[in-house]
Design a protein around this motif. Structure first.
Motif, mmCIF file in Angstrom:
data_model
loop_
_atom_site.group_PDB
_atom_site.id
_atom_site.type_symbol
_atom_site.label_atom_id
_atom_site.label_comp_id
_atom_site.label_asym_id
_atom_site.label_seq_id
_atom_site.Cartn_x
_atom_site.Cartn_y
_atom_site.Cartn_z
ATOM 1 N N MET A 118 44.087 58.923 53.771
ATOM 2 C CA MET A 118 43.800 59.804 52.643
ATOM 3 C C MET A 118 45.129 60.163 51.986
ATOM 4 O O MET A 118 45.782 61.131 52.355
ATOM 5 C CB MET A 118 43.060 61.056 53.130
ATOM 6 C CG MET A 118 41.746 60.747 53.815
ATOM 7 S SD MET A 118 40.916 62.239 54.395
ATOM 8 C CE MET A 118 40.010 61.633 55.797
ATOM 9 N N LYS B 125 47.931 59.430 48.298
ATOM 10 C CA LYS B 125 48.009 59.311 46.842
ATOM 11 C C LYS B 125 47.606 57.918 46.380
ATOM 12 O O LYS B 125 46.805 57.761 45.456
ATOM 13 C CB LYS B 125 49.428 59.644 46.381
ATOM 14 C CG LYS B 125 49.594 59.645 44.873
ATOM 15 C CD LYS B 125 51.010 60.030 44.486
ATOM 16 C CE LYS B 125 51.177 60.029 42.975
ATOM 17 N NZ LYS B 125 52.564 60.384 42.576
ATOM 18 N N PHE C 182 45.450 55.657 47.052
ATOM 19 C CA PHE C 182 44.204 55.597 47.824
ATOM 20 C C PHE C 182 43.666 54.164 47.860
ATOM 21 O O PHE C 182 43.350 53.581 46.819
ATOM 22 C CB PHE C 182 43.175 56.530 47.191
ATOM 23 C CG PHE C 182 41.935 56.726 48.008
ATOM 24 C CD1 PHE C 182 41.971 57.445 49.192
ATOM 25 C CD2 PHE C 182 40.719 56.207 47.593
ATOM 26 C CE1 PHE C 182 40.823 57.644 49.951
ATOM 27 C CE2 PHE C 182 39.570 56.398 48.334
ATOM 28 C CZ PHE C 182 39.627 57.118 49.511
ATOM 29 N N ASN D 67 35.614 65.020 56.204
ATOM 30 C CA ASN D 67 36.990 65.201 55.725
ATOM 31 C C ASN D 67 37.306 64.256 54.571
ATOM 32 O O ASN D 67 38.055 64.609 53.649
ATOM 33 C CB ASN D 67 37.986 64.992 56.860
ATOM 34 C CG ASN D 67 38.012 66.155 57.823
ATOM 35 O OD1 ASN D 67 37.735 67.296 57.447
ATOM 36 N ND2 ASN D 67 38.325 65.888 59.084
ATOM 37 N N LEU D 68 36.753 63.068 54.619
ATOM 38 C CA LEU D 68 36.954 62.125 53.521
ATOM 39 C C LEU D 68 36.289 62.633 52.241
ATOM 40 O O LEU D 68 36.871 62.527 51.144
ATOM 41 C CB LEU D 68 36.397 60.747 53.903
ATOM 42 C CG LEU D 68 36.503 59.636 52.853
ATOM 43 C CD1 LEU D 68 37.947 59.466 52.372
ATOM 44 C CD2 LEU D 68 35.963 58.320 53.412
ATOM 45 N N LYS E 289 35.824 65.749 51.499
ATOM 46 C CA LYS E 289 36.675 66.860 51.044
ATOM 47 C C LYS E 289 37.898 66.334 50.292
ATOM 48 O O LYS E 289 38.315 66.905 49.283
ATOM 49 C CB LYS E 289 37.103 67.710 52.239
ATOM 50 C CG LYS E 289 35.969 68.511 52.853
ATOM 51 C CD LYS E 289 36.333 69.067 54.225
ATOM 52 C CE LYS E 289 37.419 70.119 54.137
ATOM 53 N NZ LYS E 289 37.701 70.711 55.479
ATOM 54 N N PHE E 290 38.475 65.238 50.781
ATOM 55 C CA PHE E 290 39.627 64.649 50.112
ATOM 56 C C PHE E 290 39.254 64.142 48.720
ATOM 57 O O PHE E 290 40.002 64.340 47.749
ATOM 58 C CB PHE E 290 40.189 63.501 50.955
ATOM 59 C CG PHE E 290 41.332 62.765 50.304
ATOM 60 C CD1 PHE E 290 42.622 63.259 50.385
ATOM 61 C CD2 PHE E 290 41.112 61.586 49.607
ATOM 62 C CE1 PHE E 290 43.679 62.587 49.784
ATOM 63 C CE2 PHE E 290 42.152 60.910 48.998
ATOM 64 C CZ PHE E 290 43.440 61.411 49.089
ATOM 65 N N SER F 47 38.885 67.215 46.419
ATOM 66 C CA SER F 47 40.135 67.925 46.107
ATOM 67 C C SER F 47 41.065 67.094 45.237
ATOM 68 O O SER F 47 41.974 67.630 44.602
ATOM 69 C CB SER F 47 40.852 68.327 47.403
ATOM 70 O OG SER F 47 41.183 67.175 48.162
ATOM 71 N N ASN F 48 40.839 65.776 45.183
ATOM 72 C CA ASN F 48 41.678 64.898 44.353
ATOM 73 C C ASN F 48 40.842 64.215 43.268
ATOM 74 O O ASN F 48 41.162 63.098 42.839
ATOM 75 C CB ASN F 48 42.363 63.852 45.231
ATOM 76 C CG ASN F 48 43.355 64.453 46.201
ATOM 77 O OD1 ASN F 48 44.509 64.679 45.871
ATOM 78 N ND2 ASN F 48 42.886 64.733 47.416
ATOM 79 N N SER G 5 31.296 72.111 52.318
ATOM 80 C CA SER G 5 31.759 70.829 51.770
ATOM 81 C C SER G 5 30.634 70.108 51.038
ATOM 82 O O SER G 5 30.835 69.556 49.946
ATOM 83 C CB SER G 5 32.290 69.931 52.903
ATOM 84 O OG SER G 5 33.418 70.515 53.519
#
Length: 686
Positions: free
Chosen positions: A456, A458, A460, A499-500, A502-503, A506-507, A558
């Motif tokens: 995860m 920049k 990607f 978590n993925l 969420k990433f 957030s991006n 989430s």
């Protein structure tokens, strides 16, 4: 007939001259009044580069030429220095040289054969530089002439086949394989190499397979043989030429299975020994592990084109002939170009080190998973990115195969697989000795989870993430279909997936500028839908199903945030409307679970005056309220599109093969077989 002693003395004289040669093949006398003299073989090359037939003035010209030590640099350099028009003027002499080289391959004296092979290599490499479409130059016409090409190539391939199958010199076999690699790589695009038409017509595959099935030959030449097969299988593969090689591998695999010699011979052993020795490395020394896409390509072609190879891929073999670990530190592996440098013979001959003191079995799949765990750690480098993609494509093919899945999920076939994990600050390195024995599918899932949590970033790697999730989905489809209840720590997967998500959220702005993140988000949500809808058929215990609901409820924020994001974009008339709306619809059951259980959990906490419920208390509420939960049946969750190389992957493999071909051609090491070494080997000729 020329006596051997005469031949030896002639070559010895040539070597004596060569020992004092200077730059450009010149021999300088000590006297300042003497002009520099060229060595004899260079003078003979110069005669060939004249327009007249060199044998007119010297009838024994060709006979003497192949007694001289080959000057590879001069011959290649001379060919490269001429433009297309100049080269065409001496075409007849080049054709004559090529034909006499082929004739010399049938000589009984090995020195002549060696010199002929090296001359052919120099000819092909030198003429290659002129093989440009813009000049109308044709390498076949230049080397042998169109009218004689079929007969020349027939004789050449027959001679190479005889030399490779004979019980003679290993040095000669090595040169034969290098010549074949020269022929295969004369063009960057394999499918545009018309010389390969003659190679295919005059099959060399039996000789290559004989090398791979014979342990001494495999130790010496296995790497070149496997790379050669990997390149040949890509020649006009979409026109059916790949079927020829697939048939050869299939036949060899059947013979191998009949003999039941999995740890002693065959294509499996060749790949296992080479792949194992090259792929096992210290995770902390990433720089010492060079990506080897040529070997990966060979493995991919075997798995993809030849379904029978799956049985070979999975066969277990005992760890035998282990090499004692040296006390001192091992030297660092030099940074070598991609797919060009074979492992040393002693490395190939040894098998993989034991996975653990208590486990003495392994297989090619385990070795491949370990290698993947190393390569997939760092995808910033282009070669590693391509290798990581190829690893995931191979895993995709494996995850679709019924037999492979049966083996992966076999509860009676357990292994300890020590995957390499990327060092991260927030986690400790797992102790190797604590690894449990589990079915191999657990190692595949571990590898996918490891990739999810460590990339995860920049830059990607969207394509790799999509392939990773697809592998997990296909494994789940098999488990659902066959009702396989796998004892796996599913919570790690669920946590990684959340978590993925969420990433991605957030991006959102940065990622949407480059990728359609909703495709990946939909795949993740549908994995959860698979567990929700069919989990009772493949999760190991009822408590595992309870834990799934607990994770969804625990991480409800989430999923709420994801729903808000996709709802916002699906109600706008933007480019992501359709993609976002699919995710909105896919979230229906997850939102139903959250909306159903959250009020009941809050009520339970209020009634019992508990500010924060424990996991067991939440699970108690969940178990008590299943009956009143209403979910919608979602179709197609256990369906997927099977992997197809054509169209979607054709461009990737075309560029991959081009890269491998270029590097193999650039780094073929002819200098490793010096004339002095060969002379010493043949000094006992009678």
């Amino acid at each position: 007939m020329v006596k051997c002693s005469v031949i030896y003395e002639a070559v010895k004289d040539s070597l004596t001259m060569a020992q004092v040669e200077k730059r450009g093949g010149l021999l300088r006398k000590s006297s300042a009044y003497k002009k520099p003299l060229k060595e004899k073989v260079v003078l003979m090359y110069d005669e060939i580069f004249m327009t007249e037939d060199p044998s007119k003035c010297s009838p024994r010209f060709w006979e003497e030429l192949f007694l001289m030590k080959v000057n590879l640099e001069y011959l290649e350099g001379k060919l490269e220095s001429l433009d297309g028009e100049e080269l065409m003027k001496i075409k007849e002499n080049i054709n004559c040289l090529f034909q006499h080289c082929i004739q010399a391959l049938g000589e009984e004296h090995p020195i002549r054969v060696v010199n002929a092979l090296q001359t052919l290599c120099a000819l092909i490499r030198g003429v290659h530089q002129k093989n440009k479409s813009t000049s109308g130059f044709d390498i076949i016409n230049m080397l042998m002439g169109f009218d004689k090409a079929e007969l020349c190539m027939k004789n050449l391939m027959e001679s190479l086949d005889s030399l490779l199958c004979a019980e003679g010199s290993e040095s000669l076999k090595s040169l034969c394989l290098k010549l074949l690699l020269c022929l295969v790589t004369v063009t960057d695009n394999i499918s545009q190499n018309t010389i390969l038409e003659y190679v295919m017509i005059n099959s060399i595959f039996e000789a290559i397979l004989q090398i791979l099935s014979h342990p001494p030959s495999r130790r010496e030449h296995g790497y070149d043989a496997v790379v050669l097969l990997a390149l040949l299988v890509n020649y006009r593969k979409y026109e059916g030429m790949g079927l020829v090689i697939a048939q050869a591998l299939s036949e060899y695999n059947r013979q191998y299975k009949d003999k039941e010699e999995e740890h002693q011979g065959g294509f499996f052993s060749a790949l296992t020994n080479m792949v194992g020795s090259m792929f096992i490395a210290d995770a902390h020394e990433k720089i010492s592990v060079q990506t080897n896409e040529a070997i990966l390509l060979a493995l991919y072609e075997a798995v993809h084109l030849n379904r029978n190879f799956i049985t070979v891929l999975a066969q277990s073999h005992p760890e035998m002939g282990l090499v004692t670990t040296p006390v001192g530190p091992a030297p660092a592996t030099p940074a070598t170009p991609l797919g060009t440098t074979p492992p040393s013979s002693d490395v190939i001959s040894s098998v993989e080190l034991p996975l653990d003191a208590d486990v003495q079995t392994s297989n090619l799949l385990i070795t491949f998973l370990k290698y993947s765990s190393i390569v997939m750690q760092d995808t910033k480098d282009e070669h590693r990115l391509h290798s990581g993609k190829l690893c995931l494509i191979i895993l995709t093919c494996i995850a679709e195969d019924q037999y492979a899945n049966a083996f992966l999920h076999d509860d009676n076939m357990n292994f300890r697989v020590n995957l390499h994990r990327m060092p991260m600050r927030h986690r400790k390195k797992a102790a190797d000795k604590n690894l449990p024995c589990r079915p191999l599918v657990c190692a595949v899932l571990d590898l996918m989870v490891e990739f999810i949590v460590t990339h995860m970033m920049k830059e990607f790697p969207m394509d790799l993430y999509v392939r990773c999730i697809q592998v997990v989905h296909k494994l789940l489809c098999y488990q659902k279909k066959c009702r396989v209840r796998l004892h796996y720590t599913w919570r790690e997967l669920w946590s990684a997936l959340i978590n993925l998500l969420k990433f991605l959220m957030s991006n959102e702005t940065v990622l949407l500028a480059k990728h359609n993140i909703f495709t990946l988000a939909l795949m993740i949500v549908n994995l959860f839908n698979m567990f929700i809808t069919y989990g009772d058929t493949f999760l190991p215990t009822p408590s595992s199903y309870d834990e799934l609901y607990y994770e969804i409820i625990r991480m409800h924020q989430s999923f709420d945030n994801l729903y808000s994001m996709v709802l916002r974009l699906s109600t706008n008339a933007g480019q992501w409307k359709e993609a976002a709306s699919k995710v909105t619809h896919a979230l229906v059951n997850i939102r139903a679970i959250i909306n159903h259980f959250n009020p009941k959990i809050e009520s339970y906490a209020a009634v019992n005056h508990i500010s924060q419920l424990s996991e067991e208390q939440v699970l108690e509420v969940v178990r008590a309220n299943y009956d009143t939960l209403t979910l919608k049946l979602q179709d197609g969750l256990d369906q997927y599109e099977r992997y197809s190389e054509q169209h979607k992957e054709a461009a990737f493999f075309k560029e991959l093969v081009r890269s491998i071909s270029t590097n193999v051609r650039r780094n073929l090491a002819f200098h490793t077989l010096s004339q002095e070494v060969l002379l010493k080997e043949f000094s006992t000729i009678s």
